[in-house]
Design an enzyme around this catalytic site. Structure first.
Site, PDB file in Angstrom:
ATOM      1  N   SER A  83      10.678  -4.733   8.491  1.00  0.00           N
ATOM      2  CA  SER A  83      11.691  -4.478   7.461  1.00  0.00           C
ATOM      3  C   SER A  83      12.962  -5.305   7.640  1.00  0.00           C
ATOM      4  O   SER A  83      14.058  -4.830   7.359  1.00  0.00           O
ATOM      5  CB  SER A  83      12.008  -2.974   7.396  1.00  0.00           C
ATOM      6  OG  SER A  83      10.856  -2.244   6.993  1.00  0.00           O
ATOM      7  N   GLY A 109       7.908 -10.044   6.984  1.00  0.00           N
ATOM      8  CA  GLY A 109       6.777  -9.860   6.087  1.00  0.00           C
ATOM      9  C   GLY A 109       7.205  -9.952   4.639  1.00  0.00           C
ATOM     10  O   GLY A 109       7.381 -11.037   4.080  1.00  0.00           O
ATOM     11  N   GLY A 110       7.403  -8.784   4.012  1.00  0.00           N
ATOM     12  CA  GLY A 110       7.698  -8.717   2.579  1.00  0.00           C
ATOM     13  C   GLY A 110       8.798  -9.657   2.111  1.00  0.00           C
ATOM     14  O   GLY A 110       8.672 -10.302   1.058  1.00  0.00           O
ATOM     15  N   ASN A 151       5.559 -14.006   7.481  1.00  0.00           N
ATOM     16  CA  ASN A 151       4.160 -13.566   7.524  1.00  0.00           C
ATOM     17  C   ASN A 151       3.785 -13.092   6.119  1.00  0.00           C
ATOM     18  O   ASN A 151       4.165 -12.000   5.720  1.00  0.00           O
ATOM     19  CB  ASN A 151       4.031 -12.429   8.549  1.00  0.00           C
ATOM     20  CG  ASN A 151       2.654 -11.800   8.560  1.00  0.00           C
ATOM     21  OD1 ASN A 151       1.713 -12.317   7.960  1.00  0.00           O
ATOM     22  ND2 ASN A 151       2.539 -10.667   9.245  1.00  0.00           N
ATOM     23  N   TRP A 152       3.069 -13.944   5.416  1.00  0.00           N
ATOM     24  CA  TRP A 152       2.719 -13.607   4.034  1.00  0.00           C
ATOM     25  C   TRP A 152       1.610 -12.549   3.950  1.00  0.00           C
ATOM     26  O   TRP A 152       1.319 -12.053   2.869  1.00  0.00           O
ATOM     27  CB  TRP A 152       2.290 -14.872   3.272  1.00  0.00           C
ATOM     28  CG  TRP A 152       3.429 -15.747   2.849  1.00  0.00           C
ATOM     29  CD1 TRP A 152       4.743 -15.617   3.221  1.00  0.00           C
ATOM     30  CD2 TRP A 152       3.374 -16.879   1.973  1.00  0.00           C
ATOM     31  NE1 TRP A 152       5.496 -16.604   2.628  1.00  0.00           N
ATOM     32  CE2 TRP A 152       4.684 -17.392   1.853  1.00  0.00           C
ATOM     33  CE3 TRP A 152       2.338 -17.520   1.273  1.00  0.00           C
ATOM     34  CZ2 TRP A 152       4.979 -18.511   1.063  1.00  0.00           C
ATOM     35  CZ3 TRP A 152       2.635 -18.629   0.498  1.00  0.00           C
ATOM     36  CH2 TRP A 152       3.951 -19.118   0.393  1.00  0.00           C
ATOM     37  N   LYS A 153       0.970 -12.263   5.083  1.00  0.00           N
ATOM     38  CA  LYS A 153      -0.168 -11.314   5.090  1.00  0.00           C
ATOM     39  C   LYS A 153      -1.182 -11.729   4.022  1.00  0.00           C
ATOM     40  O   LYS A 153      -1.317 -12.927   3.757  1.00  0.00           O
ATOM     41  CB  LYS A 153       0.342  -9.877   4.908  1.00  0.00           C
ATOM     42  CG  LYS A 153       1.475  -9.552   5.889  1.00  0.00           C
ATOM     43  CD  LYS A 153       1.826  -8.095   5.968  1.00  0.00           C
ATOM     44  CE  LYS A 153       2.940  -7.911   6.990  1.00  0.00           C
ATOM     45  NZ  LYS A 153       3.264  -6.516   7.230  1.00  0.00           N
ATOM     46  N   GLY A 210       7.024  -2.731   6.853  1.00  0.00           N
ATOM     47  CA  GLY A 210       6.802  -2.430   5.443  1.00  0.00           C
ATOM     48  C   GLY A 210       7.364  -1.091   4.987  1.00  0.00           C
ATOM     49  O   GLY A 210       7.118  -0.665   3.869  1.00  0.00           O
ATOM     50  N   GLU A 238      -1.342  -4.698  12.343  1.00  0.00           N
ATOM     51  CA  GLU A 238      -2.355  -4.446  11.306  1.00  0.00           C
ATOM     52  C   GLU A 238      -3.732  -4.873  11.785  1.00  0.00           C
ATOM     53  O   GLU A 238      -4.745  -4.335  11.330  1.00  0.00           O
ATOM     54  CB  GLU A 238      -1.952  -5.169  10.010  1.00  0.00           C
ATOM     55  CG  GLU A 238      -0.802  -4.435   9.314  1.00  0.00           C
ATOM     56  CD  GLU A 238       0.089  -5.303   8.453  1.00  0.00           C
ATOM     57  OE1 GLU A 238      -0.306  -6.431   8.096  1.00  0.00           O
ATOM     58  OE2 GLU A 238       1.208  -4.851   8.143  1.00  0.00           O
ATOM     59  N   HIS A 276      -1.096  -8.863  15.640  1.00  0.00           N
ATOM     60  CA  HIS A 276      -0.289  -8.073  14.699  1.00  0.00           C
ATOM     61  C   HIS A 276      -0.822  -6.639  14.667  1.00  0.00           C
ATOM     62  O   HIS A 276      -2.024  -6.414  14.778  1.00  0.00           O
ATOM     63  CB  HIS A 276      -0.347  -8.697  13.303  1.00  0.00           C
ATOM     64  CG  HIS A 276       0.648  -8.098  12.366  1.00  0.00           C
ATOM     65  ND1 HIS A 276       0.433  -6.884  11.761  1.00  0.00           N
ATOM     66  CD2 HIS A 276       1.874  -8.521  11.971  1.00  0.00           C
ATOM     67  CE1 HIS A 276       1.501  -6.600  11.015  1.00  0.00           C
ATOM     68  NE2 HIS A 276       2.376  -7.572  11.123  1.00  0.00           N
ATOM     69  N   GLU A 308       7.539  -5.631  17.038  1.00  0.00           N
ATOM     70  CA  GLU A 308       7.456  -5.037  15.704  1.00  0.00           C
ATOM     71  C   GLU A 308       7.056  -3.562  15.821  1.00  0.00           C
ATOM     72  O   GLU A 308       5.867  -3.254  15.952  1.00  0.00           O
ATOM     73  CB  GLU A 308       6.398  -5.758  14.864  1.00  0.00           C
ATOM     74  CG  GLU A 308       6.678  -7.223  14.641  1.00  0.00           C
ATOM     75  CD  GLU A 308       5.945  -7.745  13.420  1.00  0.00           C
ATOM     76  OE1 GLU A 308       6.617  -8.206  12.493  1.00  0.00           O
ATOM     77  OE2 GLU A 308       4.708  -7.643  13.379  1.00  0.00           O
TER      78      GLU A 308
END
Ligand code: PGA
Length: 249
Positions: free
Chosen positions: A212, A233-234, A11-13, A173, A99, A97, A167
């Site tokens: 994470s 993600g990251g 997930n590149w966001k 993150g 977010e 998600h 999640e």
């Protein structure tokens, strides 16, 4: 029933200009050389979906969106329909998600409508659920997560390909992850709800862990009970980080 292949989705966001396509190309090339046991998806910002699909065409890398509108078309300025993602080359879409739930007020009902939109367009939804730190500390994690699954997963999913991504909001993150026991407790509870709701489909759908996930913890998390992959993600932004996670599945 045979165990489905795990799914590792990046997930590149809201990260990625054209130069980021090289990272996806590097993942595709590495999988060409050494095929993975897992299915692999990259979910870039909507602006990159068609170019990324072109960049990895013919490879094992699937392309996904990060959100869609429930409706197929209409006066919804700024939104993207599932049909548009599919036409651009997406095969999957992340929905609900945290977010988006927290930042855009997406309720379970909104997420369920989006899931129906995704299915209508032939996309495989990855439906995200997860408790906040306050909810976990209050001993409510299982209650919150299972209620989100019930509310966000419409009956139309029966017989269709989909994944749930657990999640924990506090793990996203943050560098924090739940213990393996905590992950397994939630995944086993989600599995029970999915089997109750969807029978054989619910028994086979992968339940991803997200929050994470890194090269250093991926193997342990991915070998936990009822963990059928990861939403990353990251660590999905760089091929050098994403590839070892794929290999760990
Ligand atoms: P993270 O994000 O891997 O950077 O924690 C996961 C996610 O939000 O899907």
């Amino acid at each position: 029933m045979s165990t489905p292949r795990p799914l590792i989705a990046g997930n590149w966001k809201m990260n990625g200009l054209a130069a980021a396509l090289d990272e996806a190309r590097a993942v595709a090339a590495a999988l060409e050389e050494r095929p993975a046991g897992a299915r692999v998806a990259v979910c870039p910002p909507a602006t990159l979906i068609d170019r990324l699909a072109e960049a990895v065409a013919g490879s094992a890398v699937l392309v996904g969106g990060q959100d869609c509108r429930a409706e197929a078309a209409g006066a919804f300025t700024g939104d993207v329909a599932a049909e548009m993602l599919a036409e651009a080359g997406a095969r999957l879409v992340i929905l609900g998600h945290s977010e988006r739930r927290a930042g855009y007020g997406e309720t379970d009902a909104v997420v369920a409508a989006k899931v129906e939109g995704a299915l209508r367009a032939g996309l495989e939804p990855i439906i995200c659920v997860g408790e906040t730190l306050a909810e976990r500390q209050a001993g409510r994690a299982l209650e919150v997560v299972t209620a989100q699954v019930r509310g966000s997963a419409p009956a139309a999913l029966a017989g269709r390909d989909f994944a749930i991504a657990y999640e924990p909001v506090w793990a996203i993150g943050s560098g924090l992850t739940p213990s393996i026991e905590q992950i397994e407790e939630v995944h086993v509870a989600v599995r029970a709800v999915l089997v109750e709701m969807f029978g054989a489909t619910g028994a086979a759908s992968p339940i991803l862990y997200g929050g994470s996930v890194k090269p250093t913890n991926a193997a342990e998390i991915l070998s936990a009970r009822e963990v059928g992959g990861a939403l990353v993600g990251g660590a999905s932004l760089k091929a050098a980080d994403f590839l070892p996670i794929i290999v760990a599945a």
